[in-house]
Design a protein around this motif. Structure first.
Motif, short mmCIF file in Angstrom:
data_model
loop_
_atom_site.label_atom_id
_atom_site.label_comp_id
_atom_site.label_asym_id
_atom_site.label_seq_id
_atom_site.Cartn_x
_atom_site.Cartn_y
_atom_site.Cartn_z
N UNK A 42 0.83 -1.20 0.00
CA UNK A 42 0.00 0.00 0.00
C UNK A 42 0.86 1.26 0.00
N UNK A 43 1.97 1.24 0.74
CA UNK A 43 2.84 2.42 0.75
C UNK A 43 3.46 2.64 -0.62
N UNK A 272 -6.03 6.44 1.49
CA UNK A 272 -5.86 6.61 2.93
C UNK A 272 -6.69 5.59 3.71
N UNK A 273 -7.89 5.28 3.22
CA UNK A 273 -8.73 4.27 3.88
C UNK A 273 -8.05 2.91 3.85
N UNK A 274 -7.53 2.51 2.69
CA UNK A 274 -6.90 1.20 2.59
C UNK A 274 -5.56 1.16 3.31
N UNK A 275 -4.89 2.29 3.38
CA UNK A 275 -3.66 2.35 4.18
C UNK A 275 -3.99 2.14 5.65
N UNK A 276 -5.11 2.72 6.09
CA UNK A 276 -5.55 2.48 7.47
C UNK A 276 -5.90 1.04 7.71
N UNK A 278 -4.60 -1.68 6.20
CA UNK A 278 -3.39 -2.52 6.33
C UNK A 278 -2.64 -2.18 7.61
N UNK A 279 -2.80 -0.94 8.10
CA UNK A 279 -2.21 -0.62 9.40
C UNK A 279 -2.86 -1.46 10.49
N UNK A 280 -4.16 -1.71 10.39
CA UNK A 280 -4.84 -2.59 11.34
C UNK A 280 -4.28 -4.00 11.26
N UNK A 281 -4.05 -4.48 10.03
CA UNK A 281 -3.47 -5.81 9.85
C UNK A 281 -2.10 -5.88 10.53
N UNK A 282 -1.31 -4.84 10.34
CA UNK A 282 0.02 -4.82 10.96
C UNK A 282 -0.08 -4.80 12.48
N UNK A 283 -1.04 -4.05 13.02
CA UNK A 283 -1.22 -4.03 14.48
C UNK A 283 -1.56 -5.42 15.01
N UNK A 284 -2.44 -6.11 14.29
CA UNK A 284 -2.81 -7.46 14.73
C UNK A 284 -1.61 -8.38 14.66
N UNK A 285 -0.84 -8.27 13.57
CA UNK A 285 0.37 -9.10 13.45
C UNK A 285 1.34 -8.79 14.57
N UNK A 286 1.49 -7.51 14.89
CA UNK A 286 2.39 -7.10 15.96
C UNK A 286 1.94 -7.66 17.31
#
Length: 805
Positions: A42-43, A272-276, A278-286
């Motif tokens: 996404x980035x 920006x919505x889709x970046x948000x 994938x940020x949720x996905x990264x938080x869950x992975x973290x």
């Protein structure tokens, strides 16, 4: 020097530990690779579309100049012709300005006839952008005047595709819309501004007393001049401009906008919505990896206690744990780059055409790689810090003097908290995906007002240089219709100037005969159609009759109106026989008698509602503009692809120089909702990743709980507890975690889903059914994740468990 030696010592130790536990290392690396990879993809898109500067010299000095009245048609940033001429004459802050307009031109004499995207531009267009042809020259002064404007500049793309990169292309004659043009230049590779244009022709802005045109205007700001100064000057000039006769200026909005907004303004919110997401996905992975580290470090309490007793301080132990998490995160980042190399082309390939602007700029570069490893460093710190502090804050030396048979409540509480947060985050993403999916299903199930199945369309744009009169246009249309109706497999044929779900449309006001007046701001679509069009398209005739061949220029004027127009203006009345006119000041011959009523059609889009419409027979149209573009429709009993060659043959026989765009109505309908479908699928993919990680998290917590409570389970069984009760106890724990996570997820979703309001169609952001179904899905997922650990607890041998330390 000592610190670097210690750092490398910690890295070597971390690698040895990971080699000893390949299962843990693999799961942690893949989990982070998934989360970081989604963010990197996404980035990469955001970087190419939003962050990369335009490929023009000093792009930060290029701006759009706009002055538009509130409530006008949504035509984007623009100036009207008289405003542009006034601004160009009075402005002192812009180095140069230019105007442009998108169009499509029929190119002949370079292979098969084809329509290509083109742009009409003022003479200063290339100079304002600071980009000039790599071959030949740009426009000279006065080449926009009549008799000297037969020149064209080509894009590098069309020069190669249509002219084989001919080095002698300059001064070669080509035909655009039937007019001979001389090629004077070829632009550098990659230059297709504006609107992916392949051709540029000069045009001169002149005032038309009967029409007012608005077009985008770009300007290059002088060095040292600020945007604030340019905005102030524009506002001052607008106040000085005279108001054209018959117009009232109100609610004028003046803007100086970066040129990039013309390309990315419509897609910024989506990115920006889709970046948000994938940020949720990264938080869950973290969180997942943090849980894994907590379990792993807790299992090494004896080792840490020994190291502490030998003199290692708390910070030394924390640093060692953080080094291990950093190594895991670094490996996950490296793996994520491989996922990006594979996933980025897939994303670009499945995205509908035009969804991602500046797509040529979307690629891996140094900025993307730096972003990937920066985010991995943050993730490594976040995933390792909490577990390290939780374990090292305990009295490690006391561990050496006692056996710990069970997990402490604080450790269990921490892991439960992490699992709950995973569920809550997954709940939010799943609800967002569910809302988009429901919105798409609503959109797909809308009745467009016609039957798209087994219907082919062929759109032809006739140049006014060849077809200048209404009679010529009508003769062409009639010949094509007659030939199409004779194609083997054709059941019916018709024609319409503004095809449903197309880009072109004429809307406006009209008059009603008698004392009745049209409501204020009530406008109608004004399509012109052939007899048989409604039958061919499957548009239902509700009252009266269809047009016939006798409704021609010699007969009295007739019209057919849409159901919504009849219902609005003549509720409960028979509208057949009433008269309307499409002219502002109708003469006796301009009145049209209504002969029928047809069902409403979604003309501008499935999500745009159905406009009221007044249909007119194309044989009675008096203005060439209404007939210059015509779409011919054929209903067939055979597969659509069978008729394509026959339709092209018909056009070649009648006018071999005219290109055509052929598509089935099913494809057109699918294309009109391709972007919502893509958005629902993409967010659904991210939500599925989040759900999978949440399931793994629940499973990990319960599996570890069973491992830590083996002795307790053995005692329960020895005291007579039923294995079924143990199974239910662990499932209740899974459900408890899920329910708490769902509650927090619902609260978060009620806030987050507000950003989706623009993307939804006939779906509320707090849709109860979506919330309920997602909650049930997560409960089922939690039960599934808890089943295996619960079955493991059922199979514990009491004698072995009682000896477990």
């Amino acid at each position: 020097m000592k610190s670097m030696h210690t750092f490398f010592q910690d890295v070597r130790y971390a690698l040895r530990q990971l080699r000893k536990n390949p299962g843990f290392a693999t799961v942690a690396v893949l989990t982070l690779a998934l989360g970081i990879g989604a963010n990197t993809v996404m980035f990469t898109v955001v970087n190419g579309v939003l962050l990369r500067p335009l490929s023009f010299p000093q792009p930060d000095r290029l701006f759009l100049i706009s002055s538009a009245e509130q409530g006008q048609f949504n035509i984007g940033p623009s100036l009207s012709d008289h405003e542009y001429l006034d601004f160009r004459a009075q402005d002192r802050l812009f180095q140069s300005t230019a105007s442009f307009a998108a169009t499509r031109s029929s190119l002949t004499g370079a292979g098969d006839p084809v329509q290509v995207p083109a742009a009409n531009v003022t003479l200063d267009f290339f100079a304002t952008l600071g980009v000039f042809p790599k071959l030949g020259r740009s426009f000279l002064p006065r080449e926009d005047s009549e008799g000297r404007d037969s020149v064209v500049v080509l894009s590098d793309r069309i020069w190669k595709e249509r002219f084989g990169a001919d080095p002698h292309i300059l001064r070669r004659k080509i035909k655009l819309d039937g007019v001979e043009k001389s090629v004077i230049g070829v632009m550098p590779s990659g230059f297709t501004f504006p609107y992916d244009a392949d051709l540029w022709t000069p045009f001169k802005i002149e005032l038309d007393p009967h029409n007012s045109f608005s077009r985008p205007v770009l300007g290059r700001l002088r060095s040292g001049v600020s945007v604030r100064e340019a905005q102030a000057e524009l506002e001052t000039l607008v106040q000085r401009w005279p108001i054209p006769p018959g117009e009232i200026r109100k609610g004028v909005r003046t803007q100086i906008i970066p040129l990039k907004e013309l390309l990315v303004g419509n897609v910024r919110r989506s990115l920006l919505v889709f970046s948000g997401a994938v940020a949720f996905v990264l938080l869950i992975a973290c969180v997942n990896v943090a849980n894994l580290f907590l379990v792993r470090i807790s299992g090494r309490a004896q080792e840490l206690a020994v190291r502490s007793s030998l003199g290692a301080g708390q910070w030394r132990l924390i640093r060692q744990a953080l080094t291990e998490s950093a190594v895991i995160s670094f490996l996950g980042a490296a793996a994520s780059l491989f996922l990006t190399v594979w996933g980025l082309p897939v994303l670009i390939a499945v995205a509908p055409a035009g969804t991602i602007p500046r797509i040529g700029m979307v690629r891996l570069d140094v900025r993307v790689i730096v972003f990937t490893f920066l985010i991995s460093a943050v993730v490594g710190l976040a995933a390792g810090l909490l577990p390290a502090f939780r374990v090292t804050r305990r009295d490690l030396r006391a561990i050496l003097s006692r056996n710990e048979r069970t997990t402490t409540g604080r450790k269990t509480s921490t892991r439960h908290t992490l699992a709950i947060s995973q569920i809550a985050l997954a709940m939010i993403l799943l609800i967002c995906a569910g809302l988009l999916l429901k919105s798409y299903i609503h959109l797909r199930n809308i009745d467009p007002g016609f039957t798209p199945q087994n219907t082919l369309t062929m759109t032809v744009d006739l140049p006014d240089t060849t077809y200048h009169t209404v009679s010529q246009l009508q003769t062409f249309d009639t010949r094509v219709l007659e030939a199409l109706s004779r194609i083997p497999g054709a059941l019916a044929a018709g024609a319409v100037n503004w095809r449903p779900l197309g880009d072109a449309l004429v809307r406006g006001d009209f008059q009603i005969e008698g004392s009745q007046r049209v409501p204020p701001h009530f406008m109608v679509d004004k399509p012109s159609v052939s007899s048989g069009y409604f039958k061919t398209m499957g548009i239902r005739l509700l009252k009266g009759r269809d047009f016939s061949e006798h409704d021609n220029g010699e007969a009295a004027g007739v019209a057919i109106v849409s159901e919504s127009l009849a219902r609005t203006l003549w509720p409960g009345q028979n509208v057949v026989g009433k008269r309307v006119s499409l002219e502002d000041n109708p003469k006796p011959a301009d009145w049209l008698t209504i002969v029928g009523v047809v069902a409403d059609v979604h003309q501008q889009g499935l999500n745009a509602g159905s406009d009221p419409a007044i249909y007119q027979p194309y044989l009675q149209v008096k203005r060439p503009f209404f007939l210059s573009q015509m779409t011919f429709v054929v209903r067939t009993s055979l597969p659509s692809s069978v008729l394509v060659s026959g339709m092209r043959s018909v056009l070649r026989e009648i006018d071999k120089d005219q290109p055509a765009s052929i598509a089935s109505m099913e494809t057109i309908v699918a294309t009109s909702i391709a972007e919502p479908r893509f958005q629902a699928r993409l967010l659904g993919l991210f939500a599925a990743m989040a759900l999978s990680l949440a399931i793994v998290g629940i499973y990990g917590v319960l599996s570890n709980t069973v491992g830590q409570r083996i002795h307790e389970i053995g005692v329960r069984l020895a005291l007579g507890a039923q294995r079924r009760d143990l199974f239910q106890m662990l499932l209740r724990e899974a459900l408890f975690l899920a329910c708490i996570g769902i509650v927090f997820g619902i609260a978060g979703a009620l806030v987050v889903t507000r950003v989706l309001r623009k993307f939804l169609f006939e779906v509320r952001t707090d849709d109860p059914l979506t919330f309920l179904l997602v909650g049930m899905l997560l409960l089922c997922a939690a039960l599934a994740a808890g089943t295996l650990p619960a079955r493991r607890a059922m199979n514990v041998d009491p004698m072995e468990a009682l000896r477990y330390e």
